[in-house]
Scaffold this motif. Structure first.
Motif, PDB file in Angstrom:
ATOM      1  N   TRP A 116     -22.036  -2.172 -56.028  1.00 19.99           N
ATOM      2  CA  TRP A 116     -20.579  -2.307 -56.073  1.00 19.99           C
ATOM      3  C   TRP A 116     -20.142  -3.442 -55.169  1.00 19.99           C
ATOM      4  CZ3 TRP A 116     -17.071   1.611 -58.137  1.00 19.99           C
ATOM      5  CH2 TRP A 116     -17.743   2.603 -58.851  1.00 19.99           C
ATOM      6  N   LYS A 121     -12.637  -8.202 -67.402  1.00 20.79           N
ATOM      7  CA  LYS A 121     -13.065  -9.231 -66.456  1.00 20.79           C
ATOM      8  C   LYS A 121     -11.878 -10.050 -65.952  1.00 20.79           C
ATOM      9  CE  LYS A 121     -16.761 -12.444 -65.640  1.00 20.79           C
ATOM     10  NZ  LYS A 121     -17.636 -11.773 -64.723  1.00 20.79           N
ATOM     11  N   SER A 143     -26.502   2.080 -58.447  1.00 17.37           N
ATOM     12  CA  SER A 143     -25.625   1.003 -58.926  1.00 17.37           C
ATOM     13  C   SER A 143     -25.070   0.229 -57.731  1.00 17.37           C
ATOM     14  CB  SER A 143     -24.480   1.568 -59.776  1.00 17.37           C
ATOM     15  OG  SER A 143     -23.652   2.437 -59.019  1.00 17.37           O
ATOM     16  N   THR A 164     -27.852  -1.088 -63.482  1.00 14.82           N
ATOM     17  CA  THR A 164     -29.053  -1.878 -63.787  1.00 14.82           C
ATOM     18  C   THR A 164     -30.202  -1.048 -64.332  1.00 14.82           C
ATOM     19  OG1 THR A 164     -29.746  -1.674 -61.478  1.00 14.82           O
ATOM     20  CG2 THR A 164     -28.493  -3.654 -62.076  1.00 14.82           C
ATOM     21  N   ASP A 189     -20.565  -5.788 -50.366  1.00 12.55           N
ATOM     22  CA  ASP A 189     -21.455  -5.188 -51.358  1.00 12.55           C
ATOM     23  C   ASP A 189     -21.974  -3.842 -50.874  1.00 12.55           C
ATOM     24  OD1 ASP A 189     -21.330  -7.456 -53.095  1.00 12.55           O
ATOM     25  OD2 ASP A 189     -22.686  -8.502 -51.738  1.00 12.55           O
ATOM     26  N   GLU A 249     -22.054  -5.184 -65.994  1.00 11.76           N
ATOM     27  CA  GLU A 249     -21.033  -5.214 -64.959  1.00 11.76           C
ATOM     28  C   GLU A 249     -19.731  -4.639 -65.508  1.00 11.76           C
ATOM     29  OE1 GLU A 249     -19.394  -9.090 -63.102  1.00 11.76           O
ATOM     30  OE2 GLU A 249     -21.370  -8.753 -62.188  1.00 11.76           O
ATOM     31  N   ARG A 250     -19.061  -3.827 -64.683  1.00 12.95           N
ATOM     32  CA  ARG A 250     -17.768  -3.256 -65.027  1.00 12.95           C
ATOM     33  C   ARG A 250     -16.780  -3.636 -63.929  1.00 12.95           C
ATOM     34  NH1 ARG A 250     -22.587  -0.952 -66.939  1.00 12.95           N
ATOM     35  NH2 ARG A 250     -22.197   0.815 -68.276  1.00 12.95           N
ATOM     36  N   ASN A 251     -15.599  -4.071 -64.323  1.00 11.19           N
ATOM     37  CA  ASN A 251     -14.580  -4.515 -63.378  1.00 11.19           C
ATOM     38  C   ASN A 251     -13.567  -3.414 -63.114  1.00 11.19           C
ATOM     39  OD1 ASN A 251     -15.126  -7.583 -63.163  1.00 11.19           O
ATOM     40  ND2 ASN A 251     -15.305  -7.102 -65.324  1.00 11.19           N
ATOM     41  N   TYR A 279     -16.139  -4.978 -58.798  1.00 12.33           N
ATOM     42  CA  TYR A 279     -16.943  -4.649 -59.974  1.00 12.33           C
ATOM     43  C   TYR A 279     -18.151  -3.846 -59.519  1.00 12.33           C
ATOM     44  CZ  TYR A 279     -19.585  -8.733 -58.393  1.00 12.33           C
ATOM     45  OH  TYR A 279     -20.298  -9.631 -57.638  1.00 12.33           O
ATOM     46  N   TYR A 280     -18.718  -3.120 -60.480  1.00 12.15           N
ATOM     47  CA  TYR A 280     -19.983  -2.443 -60.212  1.00 12.15           C
ATOM     48  C   TYR A 280     -20.941  -2.777 -61.326  1.00 12.15           C
ATOM     49  CZ  TYR A 280     -18.308   1.340 -63.352  1.00 12.15           C
ATOM     50  OH  TYR A 280     -17.825   2.069 -64.416  1.00 12.15           O
ATOM     51  N   SER A 281     -22.226  -2.724 -61.001  1.00 11.58           N
ATOM     52  CA  SER A 281     -23.270  -3.072 -61.965  1.00 11.58           C
ATOM     53  C   SER A 281     -24.250  -1.920 -62.107  1.00 11.58           C
ATOM     54  CB  SER A 281     -24.046  -4.312 -61.500  1.00 11.58           C
ATOM     55  OG  SER A 281     -23.198  -5.425 -61.427  1.00 11.58           O
TER      56      SER A 281
END
Length: 161
Positions: free
Chosen positions: A65, A113, A63, A79, A33, A87-89, A75-77
């Protein structure tokens, strides 16, 4: 004797076709992470840039990752409540350029996903993995701005393995 020489030649060719040791080591280091601490530009000024065909620099800062190297996915988020959260994959590839300098190309491709290509963001993004250690990572992406190179630098910190 000829058979032995032929066998050694085949083994040498097969060994040369494998994943370079520096890339294997990099995948071990990148696992885990990360968080983007900051994003900077090579030029001074205010720029309205949409990164990875997704959202702004301000939304990407902070963000989180996750990199999963055993299947080259992650994925990254986002927030920040002022941004399109969630979330993006993606899938990624680390390609060795020069083992002496430690510089790499890094290819990032958005996916669904389930790992299928993301039809809304079907292109991949080539970045330079400029620095990678157990605690920090730096990506550089060079684009053209008014016909001149413009570099976007993304600085990451590792938060968990």
């Amino acid at each position: 004797m000829k058979k032995v020489m032929m066998l050694l030649a085949v083994i040498a060719i097969m060994a040369g076709c494998g994943t370079p040791k520096t890339v294997i080591e990099s995948k071990k280091v990148i696992k885990g992470d990360w968080v983007i601490d900051d994003i900077t530009y090579s030029e001074k000024g205010t720029f309205n840039i949409t990164m990875f065909q997704d959202t702004s620099k301000e939304c990407f800062e902070g963000s989180s990752w996750r990199f999963i190297p055993n299947n080259n996915s992650g994925y990254y988020s986002i927030t920040d409540g002022n941004c399109p959260t969630g979330e993006r994959n993606f899938i990624f590839t680390i390609q060795e350029i020069d083992p002496d300098t430690g510089l790499y190309d890094f290819l990032l491709k958005p996916t669904t996903k389930l790992g299928k290509p993301d039809k809304d963001r079907a292109v991949g993004f080539r970045l330079r993995l400029a620095q990678l250690s157990n605690s920090s990572m730096r990506w550089e992406q060079t684009v053209q701005l008014e016909g001149k190179p413009f570099t976007i630098t993304m600085n990451f910190s590792k938060i968990n393995e």
